[in-house]
Write a protein that holds these residues in place. Structure first.
Motif, PDB file in Angstrom:
ATOM      1  N   ASN A   1      47.313  35.201  46.629  1.00  0.00           N
ATOM      2  CA  ASN A   1      48.573  34.478  46.411  1.00  0.00           C
ATOM      3  C   ASN A   1      48.479  32.979  46.658  1.00  0.00           C
ATOM      4  N   SER A   2      47.271  32.436  46.658  1.00  0.00           N
ATOM      5  CA  SER A   2      47.110  30.979  46.731  1.00  0.00           C
ATOM      6  C   SER A   2      47.408  30.417  45.341  1.00  0.00           C
ATOM      7  N   PRO A   3      47.628  29.101  45.224  1.00  0.00           N
ATOM      8  CA  PRO A   3      47.886  28.532  43.891  1.00  0.00           C
ATOM      9  C   PRO A   3      46.758  28.827  42.894  1.00  0.00           C
ATOM     10  N   GLU A   4      45.507  28.785  43.377  1.00  0.00           N
ATOM     11  CA  GLU A   4      44.381  29.093  42.492  1.00  0.00           C
ATOM     12  C   GLU A   4      44.418  30.550  42.047  1.00  0.00           C
ATOM     13  N   ASP A   5      44.750  31.447  42.973  1.00  0.00           N
ATOM     14  CA  ASP A   5      44.814  32.871  42.655  1.00  0.00           C
ATOM     15  C   ASP A   5      45.903  33.148  41.621  1.00  0.00           C
ATOM     16  N   ARG A   6      47.019  32.450  41.738  1.00  0.00           N
ATOM     17  CA  ARG A   6      48.100  32.647  40.771  1.00  0.00           C
ATOM     18  C   ARG A   6      47.735  32.107  39.388  1.00  0.00           C
ATOM     19  N   GLU A   7      46.755  31.207  39.334  1.00  0.00           N
ATOM     20  CA  GLU A   7      46.263  30.704  38.048  1.00  0.00           C
ATOM     21  C   GLU A   7      45.174  31.593  37.467  1.00  0.00           C
ATOM     22  N   GLY A   8      44.840  32.688  38.155  1.00  0.00           N
ATOM     23  CA  GLY A   8      43.816  33.614  37.672  1.00  0.00           C
ATOM     24  C   GLY A   8      42.422  33.295  38.160  1.00  0.00           C
ATOM     25  N   LYS A   9      42.304  32.370  39.105  1.00  0.00           N
ATOM     26  CA  LYS A   9      40.997  31.948  39.615  1.00  0.00           C
ATOM     27  C   LYS A   9      40.723  32.656  40.942  1.00  0.00           C
ATOM     28  N   ASP A  10      40.017  33.788  40.860  1.00  0.00           N
ATOM     29  CA  ASP A  10      39.678  34.517  42.081  1.00  0.00           C
ATOM     30  C   ASP A  10      38.533  33.845  42.828  1.00  0.00           C
ATOM     31  N   PHE A  11      37.594  33.280  42.076  1.00  0.00           N
ATOM     32  CA  PHE A  11      36.419  32.652  42.667  1.00  0.00           C
ATOM     33  C   PHE A  11      36.175  31.295  42.023  1.00  0.00           C
ATOM     34  N   THR A  12      35.655  30.369  42.825  1.00  0.00           N
ATOM     35  CA  THR A  12      35.171  29.076  42.353  1.00  0.00           C
ATOM     36  C   THR A  12      33.697  29.019  42.728  1.00  0.00           C
ATOM     37  N   VAL A  13      32.836  28.854  41.723  1.00  0.00           N
ATOM     38  CA  VAL A  13      31.393  28.917  41.940  1.00  0.00           C
ATOM     39  C   VAL A  13      30.777  27.585  41.523  1.00  0.00           C
ATOM     40  N   ARG A  14      29.853  27.081  42.349  1.00  0.00           N
ATOM     41  CA  ARG A  14      29.142  25.841  42.058  1.00  0.00           C
ATOM     42  C   ARG A  14      27.654  26.143  41.951  1.00  0.00           C
ATOM     43  N   MET A  15      27.065  25.700  40.839  1.00  0.00           N
ATOM     44  CA  MET A  15      25.637  25.919  40.613  1.00  0.00           C
ATOM     45  C   MET A  15      24.980  24.581  40.296  1.00  0.00           C
ATOM     46  N   THR A  16      23.787  24.370  40.856  1.00  0.00           N
ATOM     47  CA  THR A  16      23.039  23.151  40.600  1.00  0.00           C
ATOM     48  C   THR A  16      22.130  23.371  39.402  1.00  0.00           C
ATOM     49  N   ALA A  17      22.291  22.518  38.396  1.00  0.00           N
ATOM     50  CA  ALA A  17      21.434  22.579  37.212  1.00  0.00           C
ATOM     51  C   ALA A  17      21.007  21.159  36.848  1.00  0.00           C
ATOM     52  N   SER A  18      19.712  20.928  36.827  1.00  0.00           N
ATOM     53  CA  SER A  18      19.112  19.620  36.521  1.00  0.00           C
ATOM     54  C   SER A  18      19.736  18.497  37.345  1.00  0.00           C
ATOM     55  N   GLY A  19      19.891  18.742  38.639  1.00  0.00           N
ATOM     56  CA  GLY A  19      20.379  17.719  39.550  1.00  0.00           C
ATOM     57  C   GLY A  19      21.885  17.550  39.595  1.00  0.00           C
ATOM     58  N   GLU A  20      22.601  18.210  38.716  1.00  0.00           N
ATOM     59  CA  GLU A  20      24.059  18.100  38.707  1.00  0.00           C
ATOM     60  C   GLU A  20      24.690  19.414  39.145  1.00  0.00           C
ATOM     61  N   ILE A  21      25.821  19.305  39.808  1.00  0.00           N
ATOM     62  CA  ILE A  21      26.540  20.498  40.246  1.00  0.00           C
ATOM     63  C   ILE A  21      27.638  20.789  39.222  1.00  0.00           C
ATOM     64  N   SER A  22      27.559  21.963  38.627  1.00  0.00           N
ATOM     65  CA  SER A  22      28.611  22.367  37.691  1.00  0.00           C
ATOM     66  C   SER A  22      29.483  23.426  38.364  1.00  0.00           C
ATOM     67  N   VAL A  23      30.783  23.325  38.099  1.00  0.00           N
ATOM     68  CA  VAL A  23      31.769  24.187  38.750  1.00  0.00           C
ATOM     69  C   VAL A  23      32.399  25.098  37.703  1.00  0.00           C
ATOM     70  N   ARG A  24      32.524  26.378  38.051  1.00  0.00           N
ATOM     71  CA  ARG A  24      33.203  27.333  37.181  1.00  0.00           C
ATOM     72  C   ARG A  24      34.180  28.152  38.025  1.00  0.00           C
ATOM     73  N   HIS A  25      35.315  28.435  37.421  1.00  0.00           N
ATOM     74  CA  HIS A  25      36.315  29.302  38.032  1.00  0.00           C
ATOM     75  C   HIS A  25      36.362  30.584  37.217  1.00  0.00           C
ATOM     76  N   PHE A  26      36.564  31.704  37.863  1.00  0.00           N
ATOM     77  CA  PHE A  26      36.714  32.948  37.125  1.00  0.00           C
ATOM     78  C   PHE A  26      37.505  33.955  37.940  1.00  0.00           C
ATOM     79  N   GLY A  27      38.048  34.919  37.235  1.00  0.00           N
ATOM     80  CA  GLY A  27      38.763  36.021  37.860  1.00  0.00           C
ATOM     81  C   GLY A  27      38.044  37.315  37.565  1.00  0.00           C
TER      82      GLY A  27
END
Length: 125
Positions: A57-83
C-alpha cells in the motif's frame, strides 16, 4: 427440534469470493517473498547492483511497482520497476491498470532460475 437456518446462495457466493481473495493475497505475498529471496541472492552474487521491495500500500505499490531493481551495465546503473502476480486474470487487469509497469506472471511450479530469467529480460533493450 431446532430449525436449521439456511443462508441465501448470494451470501455463500460472497463468502467464497472473500475467502478466495484472501487466499490469493496470502499466496501472492509468499511469492513476493520468494522473489525477494532470489533478488537478495543475485545482489550477493554481484549480478544486481541493488533492489528495493516496495511496502504494501505504498505509493509505488499502488502504481503496480512491487520491486525496484538496479543493475550495473557498462558502468551505468539502469533502474527497472516491475510487479508480480500469480493470477492470470489479475495479470490481464494489471496490464490495463498499469500499462507502463511490466508485470511478471509467476506460477508455483516455476524454478528460481526461470523467475530470474524473466527479471533479466526487463533489462534487455
Amino acid at each position: 427440534m431446532k430449525a436449521r437456518t439456511f443462508r441465501k446462495k448470494s451470501d455463500r457466493i460472497k463468502d467464497f469470493s472473500i475467502r478466495r481473495g484472501n487466499r490469493f493475497s496470502f499466496l501472492g505475498r509468499e511469492m513476493e517473498k520468494t522473489v525477494e529471496k532470489i533478488l537478495r541472492k543475485k545482489v550477493e552474487e554481484g549480478a544486481l547492483h541493488s533492489f528495493q521491495y516496495n511496502a504494501l500500500n505504498s505509493p509505488e505499490d499502488r502504481e503496480g511497482k512491487d520491486f525496484t531493481v538496479r543493475m550495473t551495465a557498462s558502468g551505468e546503473i539502469s533502474v527497472r520497476h516491475f510487479g508480480i502476480t500469480i493470477s492470470k486474470m489479475y495479470f490481464r487487469k494489471k496490464e490495463l491498470l498499469h500499462c507502463d509497469v511490466p508485470c511478471i506472471l509467476i506460477t508455483f511450479e516455476m524454478r528460481d532460475e526461470r523467475i530470474w530469467e524473466r527479471i533479466e529480460k526487463l533489462f534487455e533493450n
